[in-house]
Design a protein around this motif. Structure first.
Motif, mmCIF file in Angstrom:
data_model
loop_
_atom_site.group_PDB
_atom_site.id
_atom_site.type_symbol
_atom_site.label_atom_id
_atom_site.label_comp_id
_atom_site.label_asym_id
_atom_site.label_seq_id
_atom_site.Cartn_x
_atom_site.Cartn_y
_atom_site.Cartn_z
ATOM 1 N N VAL A 429 42.257 43.844 37.353
ATOM 2 C CA VAL A 429 41.853 45.113 37.953
ATOM 3 C C VAL A 429 42.246 46.232 36.995
ATOM 4 N N GLY A 430 41.304 47.069 36.665
ATOM 5 C CA GLY A 430 41.546 48.147 35.713
ATOM 6 C C GLY A 430 42.478 49.213 36.266
ATOM 7 N N LEU A 431 43.034 50.030 35.355
ATOM 8 C CA LEU A 431 43.999 51.057 35.748
ATOM 9 C C LEU A 431 43.361 52.155 36.588
ATOM 10 N N LYS A 432 42.039 52.306 36.451
ATOM 11 C CA LYS A 432 41.378 53.403 37.155
ATOM 12 C C LYS A 432 40.693 52.906 38.422
ATOM 13 N N ASP A 433 40.858 51.621 38.729
ATOM 14 C CA ASP A 433 40.089 51.033 39.824
ATOM 15 C C ASP A 433 40.902 50.854 41.111
ATOM 16 N N ILE A 434 42.126 51.373 41.133
ATOM 17 C CA ILE A 434 42.957 51.206 42.316
ATOM 18 C C ILE A 434 43.145 52.556 43.010
ATOM 19 N N GLU A 435 42.989 52.546 44.345
ATOM 20 C CA GLU A 435 43.314 53.753 45.120
ATOM 21 C C GLU A 435 44.402 53.375 46.113
ATOM 22 N N ILE A 436 45.160 54.388 46.557
ATOM 23 C CA ILE A 436 46.154 54.079 47.573
ATOM 24 C C ILE A 436 45.956 54.970 48.793
ATOM 25 N N SER A 437 46.500 54.515 49.909
ATOM 26 C CA SER A 437 46.318 55.265 51.150
ATOM 27 C C SER A 437 47.593 55.195 51.977
ATOM 28 N N ASP A 438 47.846 56.264 52.771
ATOM 29 C CA ASP A 438 48.995 56.279 53.689
ATOM 30 C C ASP A 438 48.794 55.278 54.816
ATOM 31 N N ASP A 439 47.519 55.020 55.126
ATOM 32 C CA ASP A 439 47.194 54.145 56.238
ATOM 33 C C ASP A 439 47.444 52.686 55.839
ATOM 34 N N ALA A 440 48.411 52.072 56.463
ATOM 35 C CA ALA A 440 48.811 50.714 56.092
ATOM 36 C C ALA A 440 47.677 49.718 56.300
ATOM 37 N N GLU A 441 46.752 50.033 57.211
ATOM 38 C CA GLU A 441 45.664 49.100 57.517
ATOM 39 C C GLU A 441 44.495 49.233 56.542
ATOM 40 N N ALA A 442 44.454 50.274 55.766
ATOM 41 C CA ALA A 442 43.262 50.576 54.966
ATOM 42 C C ALA A 442 43.075 49.616 53.793
#
Lengths: 505, 282
Positions: A429-442
């Protein structure tokens, strides 16, 4: 001749690649120059492409793209017999049906030279002739003398020892006065003592003859002993080119450091100018990197100075000690890290000690990190499990032009039906291909942000999962706080899958 | 009873321990050998050195070596065997060479195609070949005979050659190329000399059986009266073709053939133990 003098590079590789039938690149887009008269060594683990490179220079193998220049002239497609280059083969490749003399004279007997004659009327004409017998025997005799095998002319090659066969192989190549001598792990089959002697002899020969030597070996000590220039290779790509001293003292990356000599490699962080933090302690260093950058720190075991407890920079406990002849090799435990130390004075296992490292012996280098790599497996729902999480993915990318049927089996373009359940895969997985979210279920995995590094125009974050402490590294422009609990989101199409091994059908 | 098994018996008392040592495993083979090789050989020796009334004499040999027809038959047989061997070599070498340079999986299939006919009895093959030849207008005679023999013995030439060539270290050819030899020089100076063991062993496997071949020659020569030494021996023992049964004469010719074969093997080093090329890869 004038052209030769103009060009100080005897061999030049321009964007040379060699791709094998299975799509693997043995050599990948290599640019490299060899100076006239140099002793160059290609060094690397087996399968790094060093022998393939040599075979392309010799002409046994053709690059799939790129050019090879000899004295500035393109020789990429020239057959080996037309190149002024000779090779000493890995297992000598002496001709078993010929004796020592005939083996060495083999190349000379094939040689044709132009001889100018004058007829009675005074007209000159040229004739292409074989070399004179007497000339050949003189040359062979000299070659034998050079390798210390006088009087062996009539011997059958099969009666010679490994070292003697090696010498015949060298004489057979050198007698043709090549512009370049290629040596493909020539000392690999010899015992240690013989190898050391031959190393020095080869170096001596190189000095005396002044021709270019290109040497291939996986033995780092051999490379450092003999060469003017060492080329360290890995996976078909050059990692570093430099003198033996440079390569040893200033390795470019952790691979080179690890491959050349023994080394301690630690993960560190730059915390101030010329200060790096590793094994839980701040050390002064001479290398300069941006503050907060994650770095690799390399320290040679012989550069670690052992001291009594509390006298040095960091305390620890000796957990192992082995006598190695010249020194003791000891391992000191500091927190979770282990430091390998070489010293002539033994410290007993269990003894509490401390160490000191000179700032100039701490080699800080950029951390090699271009993408996240995980090992995972496919579930029966055609999702992929890796890094303590489960993610949606497109399994059809594993086989070109394949489709999924209603039952979830994959249909290849040949029409074969494959069940992917529990198949092991490599995930990238590339460095620019990850997002994060506060929502634990997301997202597919959950972890804490353990590091935020400002990179000028963006942040590089590391999220670590709880269970197996898997790290996700990625770039983001959003602001987060350390220790935030987040879930990892990776779009389906950004998960690159590859099979770990062919599936048995 | 061997020492070992006796000991076992005495130790265990009543129990009889059944076991072999290596020597005992040879017994069936040795028996077979004595019955069908050694004894017949002595029978031939006996008949060759006795006259029809049973007394010791060299007369059979004197008769054979002074009889021009018999000597010329022997020479013709050797000549045919030589010719067939050379033709087989000329056909088989390129085939084996190309196969040895191919991808192993493809070479195996092609090799199988060459070898498959060998699985069928050679008499049947000869019959079929004869029909095939007459179909394309080749009448029985010496020419048909040679075609038939070449067809029958070609696999025996290909296999040893192939196994020699496939085992050859490719770095030797590369070394020759590296030292300035072009492709044809590499072949002449390296590949060919190094494949000599394969050539010899292939040649022996064709030459020796062809020299004494009988059934194939009989099939292909038809009623042309073309005679080879194998036929001559058969006539002596069976009394065909108007001659009387002459067991002593037949035994003599057999013995002469045996000596010739033995000398050929000796001359070509066929008895050397390191001749590993004879075993094929199939």
């Amino acid at each position: 001749m004038t052209k030769e003098n103009l060009n100080e590079n005897i061999i030049e590789l321009v964007g040379v690649s060699r791709e094998f039938e299975d799509g693997v690149f043995a050599v990948d887009n290599m640019d490299f120059k060899v100076k006239r008269g140099e002793f160059v060594t290609f060094l690397g683990p087996s399968g790094c492409g060093k022998t393939t490179t040599l075979r392309m220079i010799a002409g046994f193998d053709k690059p799939t793209s790129g050019k090879i220049l000899l004295n500035g002239e393109d020789i990429t497609v020239l057959p080996p017999n037309k190149r002024p280059i000779n090779t000493v083969f890995q297992r000598y490749a002496l001709f078993p049906h010929l004796n020592v003399y005939e083996n060495i004279a083999f190349g000379l007997k094939l040689k044709r030279v132009k001889v100018t004659y004058q007829d009675k009327k005074g007209n000159t004409f040229e004739k292409v002739e074989k070399l004179k017998k007497g000339y050949i025997s003189d040359k062979v005799e000299k070659a034998l003398k050079m390798v210390d095998l006088e009087g062996f002319e009539k011997r059958s090659v099969s009666t010679l020892s490994g070292g003697q066969q090696q010498r015949v192989a060298i004489a057979r190549a050198l007698v043709n006065e090549p512009k370049i001598l290629l040596l493909d792990e020539p000392l690999g089959a010899l015992d240690l003592k013989m190898r050391k002697d031959m190393q020095l002899e080869l170096k001596e020969m190189h000095k005396k003859l002044g021709i270019t030597f290109i040497y291939v070996t996986h033995d780092q000590e051999e490379a450092l002993t003999m060469s003017d220039t060492v080329v360290v290779m890995k996976d078909g790509v050059i990692q570093q080119i430099g003198t033996p001293t440079d390569i040893y003292n200033e390795p470019n990356n952790s691979f080179v450091a690890d491959f050349i000599g023994d080394s301690n490699i630690f993960s560190g962080t730059m915390i101030a100018k010329n200060t790096v933090k590793f094994i839980g302690k701040n050390f002064d260093c001479v290398d300069d990197f941006p503050i907060n950058e994650k770095v690799d720190v390399v320290v040679r075991p012989e550069d670690v100075v052992l001291m009594d407890e509390d006298k040095g920079q960091v305390n620890g406990k000796i957990i192992s000690s082995i006598f190695k002849g010249m020194h003791y090799e000891m391992v000191m435990k500091v927190g979770k890290s282990e430091v390998v130390i070489q010293d002539t004075i033994e410290r007993k296992v269990g003894e509490k000690v401390s160490i000191f490292i000179n700032p100039s012996d701490i080699h800080v280098m950029e951390k090699e990190f271009s993408s996240n790599k995980f090992e995972g497996y496919i579930t029966k729902n055609n999702t992929v499990v890796f890094g303590d999480g489960e993610f949606e993915c497109d399994v059809t990318t594993l086989y070109p032009d394949s489709t999924l049927d209603e039952e979830g089996y994959i249909i290849t373009k040949e029409g074969e039906k494959i069940d992917l359940t529990d198949v092991d895969v490599n995930v990238e997985v590339g460095l620019k291909d990850i997002e994060i979210s506060d929502d634990a279920e997301a997202g597919g995995a959950i972890g804490n942000i353990i590091s935020i590094i400002y990179k000028g125009d963006h942040y590089q974050l590391i999220v670590r999962t709880d269970e197996n402490e898997e790290d996700y590294v990625f770039d983001t422009e959003d602001t987060w706080n350390e220790n935030d609990r987040v879930s990892i989101i990776i779009p389906k199409e950004k998960i690159k899958l590859s099979l770990k091994q062919e599936i048995k059908r | 009873m061997t020492e070992l098994s006796t000991k076992a018996m005495t130790k265990s008392g009543k129990k009889f321990k059944f076991g072999f040592n290596r020597k005992q495993l040879c017994i069936p083979y040795a028996l077979f050998l004595v019955m069908f090789v050694v004894i017949p050989l002595f029978v031939i020796l006996y008949y060759a050195f006795t006259s029809s009334d049973g007394s010791f004499s060299f007369a059979n040999f004197a008769e054979f070596f002074t009889n021009k027809t018999k000597i010329s038959t022997l020479l013709i047989s050797i000549l045919i065997a030589l010719l067939v061997t050379v033709i087989c070599l000329l056909i088989a070498y390129p085939v084996a060479y190309i196969l040895s340079k191919m991808k192993k999986s493809i070479a195996f299939i092609l090799l199988l195609l060459f070898v498959t006919p060998m699985w069928i009895n050679f008499v049947l093959r000869a019959m079929a070949m004869k029909e095939l030849l007459s179909l394309i207008g080749v009448s029985p005679g010496s020419f048909a005979n040679i075609i038939g023999l070449v067809y029958d013995f070609l696999p025996f030439m290909i296999l040893p050659l192939y196994s020699t060539l496939i085992k050859m270290d490719t770095s030797l050819e590369e070394a020759a190329l590296d030292l300035g030899a072009n492709k044809s020089k590499v072949f002449i100076k390296i590949t060919l000399p190094l494949s000599v063991p394969g050539i010899i062993s292939g040649a022996m496997m064709v030459f020796l059986p062809v020299m004494s071949c009988y059934v194939i020659t009989d099939t292909f020569s038809g009623s042309t009266g073309f005679t080879v030494i194998g036929k001559l021996i058969a006539w002596c023992f069976l009394g065909e073709n108007g001659t009387l049964t002459n067991v002593n004469g037949g035994a003599t010719i057999s013995l002469v053939m045996l000596v010739i074969m033995f000398l050929t093997m000796l001359a070509t080093g066929g008895f050397k133990s390191d001749n590993s090329t004879r075993g094929t890869n199939l």
